[in-house]
Design a protein around this motif. Structure first.
Motif, PDB file in Angstrom:
ATOM      1  N   THR A 325       0.833  -1.208   0.000  1.00  0.00           N
ATOM      2  CA  THR A 325       0.000   0.000   0.000  1.00  0.00           C
ATOM      3  C   THR A 325       0.861   1.249   0.000  1.00  0.00           C
ATOM      4  O   THR A 325       0.655   2.170  -0.808  1.00  0.00           O
ATOM      5  N   LEU A 329       0.888   3.488  -3.472  1.00  0.00           N
ATOM      6  CA  LEU A 329       0.247   4.785  -3.251  1.00  0.00           C
ATOM      7  C   LEU A 329       1.283   5.890  -3.105  1.00  0.00           C
ATOM      8  O   LEU A 329       1.144   6.982  -3.680  1.00  0.00           O
ATOM      9  N   LEU A 353      -5.859   4.419  -3.429  1.00  0.00           N
ATOM     10  CA  LEU A 353      -5.621   3.682  -2.189  1.00  0.00           C
ATOM     11  C   LEU A 353      -6.194   2.273  -2.291  1.00  0.00           C
ATOM     12  O   LEU A 353      -5.534   1.293  -1.915  1.00  0.00           O
ATOM     13  N   SER A 356      -4.055   0.187  -4.505  1.00  0.00           N
ATOM     14  CA  SER A 356      -2.771  -0.060  -3.835  1.00  0.00           C
ATOM     15  C   SER A 356      -2.890  -1.188  -2.815  1.00  0.00           C
ATOM     16  O   SER A 356      -2.014  -2.054  -2.716  1.00  0.00           O
TER      17      SER A 356
END
Length: 434
Positions: A325, A329, A353, A356
């Protein structure tokens, strides 16, 4: 006074042809993801009901000993069947960068950088968790760096049917580049004994394969023996044999030759081969590998706690859920922050998000790297399997919740585009963008 250059849009709407192609890929991968899930559940159930018979099947040795191909069924699945999967990866990646929307370097830069960030951050998280652990723990640093294409796209197809195609293209390209980087990592960091002569010898069948496909000769009785010979020689060299699949995929031409009518005459050989081989990859090769790779005896709640108490397992879960993540991101935000690019007005950072987090589904290649790092059937390999399954499940559930909430918001936009059609059947929005 000169006018400053206009800022680009990140993850802007792609072409109509790319939109329809991605939709087709998602439909196929949904089926592949379902088969992958069935194979995984079957392996887990069998391994926990009768682990001895499961292990006996996985470790059954078949193949000619004279060619050093007397391998267990599990190894055949990891080295042989996954080569088919990576052949498709090579075809997909080449097509994206030669004939897809990503032939534009400005559009290609973001998923490539995001893939790199999505590999570096999980590796750093894993190392941070295992630093000072000692032993061979750090050999698993690459396990949480890979995104599973089939599972990730299957989740996206189920919970995000109305999400913009740009997000789907971003995830697909990121995952394909991610797998290519993973193969590079396997070849460089998980090759212990390298034999140069077989590796150099593999260039001969690969070169002949390339010569035939460049001349648009694609008779299976010529190409398949050359592909098998290349695989055998790469396997004999000590480099993981899946590398042969990627190299062969890269040799296939994407665009039709002028003699065949050029690009306007229809898809090239790469797309034809992808249509032929992808069902074999998604419907057989990857599920069979998953069946032999994911069978682990968990031992109930206590066994699950013991497995996840291993710092290696903790590093994998943290790498998949948090590292992926942050890497994907964070890289996307950095590109927006430090270049003349803004997120497309039709998107929100919450969408990025969600994608991700979804990239944290690491299964096929993660399990493969785990076996290479710690050895198939070892205690730590079992911990790796539990961690990969746990981390992928958590990432999939979190991403599903995020993307499901965004899917409703985009349904109205998609319906408006459907209404805004000409007689040619192409939404006007795509024609305005072109």
């Amino acid at each position: 006074m000169s006018t400053p250059p206009a800022r680009r849009a990140l993850l802007a709407r792609g072409s109509w042809s790319e939109t329809t192609r991605i939709a087709e890929v998602l439909r196929r991968e949904t089926v592949g993801g379902a088969l992958l899930l069935v194979a995984t559940v079957a392996a887990l159930v069998w391994a926990n009901l009768d682990g001895a018979s499961y292990a006996a099947l996985r470790d059954t040795v078949v193949g000619p000993e004279a060619l050093h191909l007397d391998l267990s069924l599990g190894t055949w699945a990891a080295d042989g069947l996954l080569a088919v999967f990576f052949f498709v990866v090579g075809l997909e990646l080449k097509r994206e960068f030669v004939a897809g929307d990503l032939r534009d370097p400005r559009r290609a830069a973001l998923p490539i950088l995001a893939a790199v960030g999505g590999m570096v951050a999980p590796a750093l998280v894993f190392v941070a968790v295992n630093l000072g652990t000692g032993g061979d723990a750090l050999r698993g640093w690459a396990i949480p760096t890979a995104t599973d294409i089939a599972f990730a796209l299957a989740v996206l197809a189920v919970v995000g049917r109305h999400l913009p195609t740009a997000l789907r293209t971003f995830l697909l390209t990121l995952a394909v580049v991610d797998d290519l980087l993973a193969v590079t990592v396997i070849a460089v960091f998980y090759t212990s004994d390298l034999s140069w002569w077989p590796l150099l010898g593999a260039l001969v069948p690969i070169g002949l394969f390339a010569l035939l496909v460049q001349r648009r000769i694609w008779s299976w009785w010529l190409l398949v023996p050359l592909a098998v010979a290349a695989w055998v020689l790469v396997h004999e060299s000590g480099v993981h044999a899946t590398v042969a699949g990627v190299l062969l995929g890269f040799t296939v031409p994407v665009v039709r030759s002028r003699a065949a009518g050029g690009p306007e005459a229809g898809p090239g050989l790469a797309e034809h081969l992808e249509h032929l081989v992808r069902p074999l990859s998604a419907g057989f090769a990857v599920p069979v590998f998953a069946f032999f790779a994911s069978g682990v005896t968990i031992g109930g709640a206590a066994g699950l706690r013991d497995s996840l108490a291993d710092p290696v397992a903790l590093g994998i879960v943290a790498g998949l859920v948090l590292g992926k993540t942050v890497g994907v991101l964070g890289t996307t935000y950095a590109v927006s922050r430090f270049t003349r690019a803004d997120l497309d007005p039709d998107l929100r950072w919450l969408d990025v998000l969600g994608v991700s987090v979804l990239a944290g589904i690491g299964f096929t290649v993660s399990l493969l790297i785990g076996e290479l790092a710690f050895g198939q059937g070892s205690a730590r390999d079992d911990h790796v399997k539990v961690a990969v399954l746990t981390g992928s499940l958590v990432a999939g559930l979190l991403a599903g919740l995020l993307l499901r909430s965004r899917d409703r918001a985009y349904r109205r936009i998609e319906e408006a585009d459907r209404v805004d059609l000409d007689a040619d059947g192409i939404p006007d929005a795509y024609q305005r963008d072109s």
